[in-house]
Scaffold this motif. Sequence first.
Motif, PDB file in Angstrom:
ATOM      1  N   ALA A  31       0.836  -1.201   0.000  1.00  0.00           N
ATOM      2  CA  ALA A  31       0.000   0.000   0.000  1.00  0.00           C
ATOM      3  C   ALA A  31       0.870   1.249   0.000  1.00  0.00           C
ATOM      4  O   ALA A  31       1.900   1.291   0.666  1.00  0.00           O
ATOM      5  CB  ALA A  31      -0.914   0.001   1.223  1.00  0.00           C
ATOM      6  N   ILE A  32       0.431   2.245  -0.746  1.00  0.00           N
ATOM      7  CA  ILE A  32       1.075   3.546  -0.722  1.00  0.00           C
ATOM      8  C   ILE A  32       0.180   4.444   0.127  1.00  0.00           C
ATOM      9  O   ILE A  32      -0.841   4.943  -0.326  1.00  0.00           O
ATOM     10  CB  ILE A  32       1.276   4.126  -2.136  1.00  0.00           C
ATOM     11  N   LEU A  33       0.549   4.583   1.382  1.00  0.00           N
ATOM     12  CA  LEU A  33      -0.284   5.296   2.345  1.00  0.00           C
ATOM     13  C   LEU A  33       0.054   6.779   2.364  1.00  0.00           C
ATOM     14  O   LEU A  33       0.753   7.274   3.233  1.00  0.00           O
ATOM     15  CB  LEU A  33      -0.128   4.669   3.738  1.00  0.00           C
ATOM     16  N   LEU A  38      -4.869   7.860   3.438  1.00  0.00           N
ATOM     17  CA  LEU A  38      -5.085   7.985   4.887  1.00  0.00           C
ATOM     18  C   LEU A  38      -6.404   8.698   5.189  1.00  0.00           C
ATOM     19  O   LEU A  38      -7.126   8.320   6.120  1.00  0.00           O
ATOM     20  CB  LEU A  38      -3.908   8.698   5.547  1.00  0.00           C
ATOM     21  N   ASP A  39      -6.756   9.726   4.394  1.00  0.00           N
ATOM     22  CA  ASP A  39      -8.054  10.387   4.559  1.00  0.00           C
ATOM     23  C   ASP A  39      -9.191   9.400   4.314  1.00  0.00           C
ATOM     24  O   ASP A  39     -10.179   9.365   5.050  1.00  0.00           O
ATOM     25  CB  ASP A  39      -8.197  11.579   3.607  1.00  0.00           C
ATOM     26  N   TYR A  40      -9.066   8.585   3.270  1.00  0.00           N
ATOM     27  CA  TYR A  40     -10.068   7.561   2.971  1.00  0.00           C
ATOM     28  C   TYR A  40     -10.186   6.573   4.131  1.00  0.00           C
ATOM     29  O   TYR A  40     -11.296   6.233   4.549  1.00  0.00           O
ATOM     30  CB  TYR A  40      -9.694   6.832   1.675  1.00  0.00           C
ATOM     31  N   MET A  41      -9.052   6.140   4.633  1.00  0.00           N
ATOM     32  CA  MET A  41      -9.059   5.190   5.748  1.00  0.00           C
ATOM     33  C   MET A  41      -9.769   5.791   6.958  1.00  0.00           C
ATOM     34  O   MET A  41     -10.512   5.098   7.658  1.00  0.00           O
ATOM     35  CB  MET A  41      -7.631   4.774   6.103  1.00  0.00           C
ATOM     36  N   ARG A  42      -9.575   7.078   7.189  1.00  0.00           N
ATOM     37  CA  ARG A  42     -10.259   7.746   8.285  1.00  0.00           C
ATOM     38  C   ARG A  42     -11.762   7.812   8.022  1.00  0.00           C
ATOM     39  O   ARG A  42     -12.568   7.529   8.904  1.00  0.00           O
ATOM     40  CB  ARG A  42      -9.687   9.153   8.486  1.00  0.00           C
ATOM     41  N   LEU A  43     -12.147   8.123   6.781  1.00  0.00           N
ATOM     42  CA  LEU A  43     -13.563   8.227   6.443  1.00  0.00           C
ATOM     43  C   LEU A  43     -14.320   6.907   6.635  1.00  0.00           C
ATOM     44  O   LEU A  43     -15.489   6.912   7.016  1.00  0.00           O
ATOM     45  CB  LEU A  43     -13.733   8.688   4.995  1.00  0.00           C
ATOM     46  N   ILE A  44     -13.664   5.783   6.357  1.00  0.00           N
ATOM     47  CA  ILE A  44     -14.366   4.498   6.470  1.00  0.00           C
ATOM     48  C   ILE A  44     -14.110   3.809   7.809  1.00  0.00           C
ATOM     49  O   ILE A  44     -14.586   2.706   8.035  1.00  0.00           O
ATOM     50  CB  ILE A  44     -14.026   3.552   5.302  1.00  0.00           C
ATOM     51  N   ASP A  63      -0.954  -0.047   9.613  1.00  0.00           N
ATOM     52  CA  ASP A  63      -2.008   0.566   8.801  1.00  0.00           C
ATOM     53  C   ASP A  63      -2.094  -0.099   7.428  1.00  0.00           C
ATOM     54  O   ASP A  63      -3.179  -0.239   6.871  1.00  0.00           O
ATOM     55  CB  ASP A  63      -1.774   2.067   8.665  1.00  0.00           C
ATOM     56  N   GLU A  64      -0.961  -0.520   6.893  1.00  0.00           N
ATOM     57  CA  GLU A  64      -0.970  -1.220   5.606  1.00  0.00           C
ATOM     58  C   GLU A  64      -1.742  -2.534   5.731  1.00  0.00           C
ATOM     59  O   GLU A  64      -2.513  -2.890   4.830  1.00  0.00           O
ATOM     60  CB  GLU A  64       0.464  -1.491   5.141  1.00  0.00           C
TER      61      GLU A  64
END
Length: 100
Positions: A31-33, A38-44, A63-64
């Motif tokens: 993953a290229i975080l 990271l914003d997407y990961m926070r949103l979901i 996180d990956e």
Amino acid sequence: MRDWLVEMAPGFGPKQASMFLRNTGVSYDLAILDRHVLDYMRLIGLRTAQSKPLTTMKRYRCDELSMCDHARALGFPVGILDWAIWIVMRVANKQEGTRI
């Protein structure tokens, strides 16, 4: 291979090494975080506003792994999914005029 690049190539962190390996076709399992992903990961709900920054390889891998599990559940290699997320989040942020 990513660990080797991070260790041996000055200036390469896990994000840059992952991007290099994906973009050269070596692996789509990394993953290229970046901030969009990271914003997407926070949103979901994969991250929170209180999540620790990705300042260590251990934190990046943690996180990956979350992102890999999410990608697997959707049926995509994580390297392809994060590319799609990057594009969508980048466009969404431009349309909103602010970071989501």
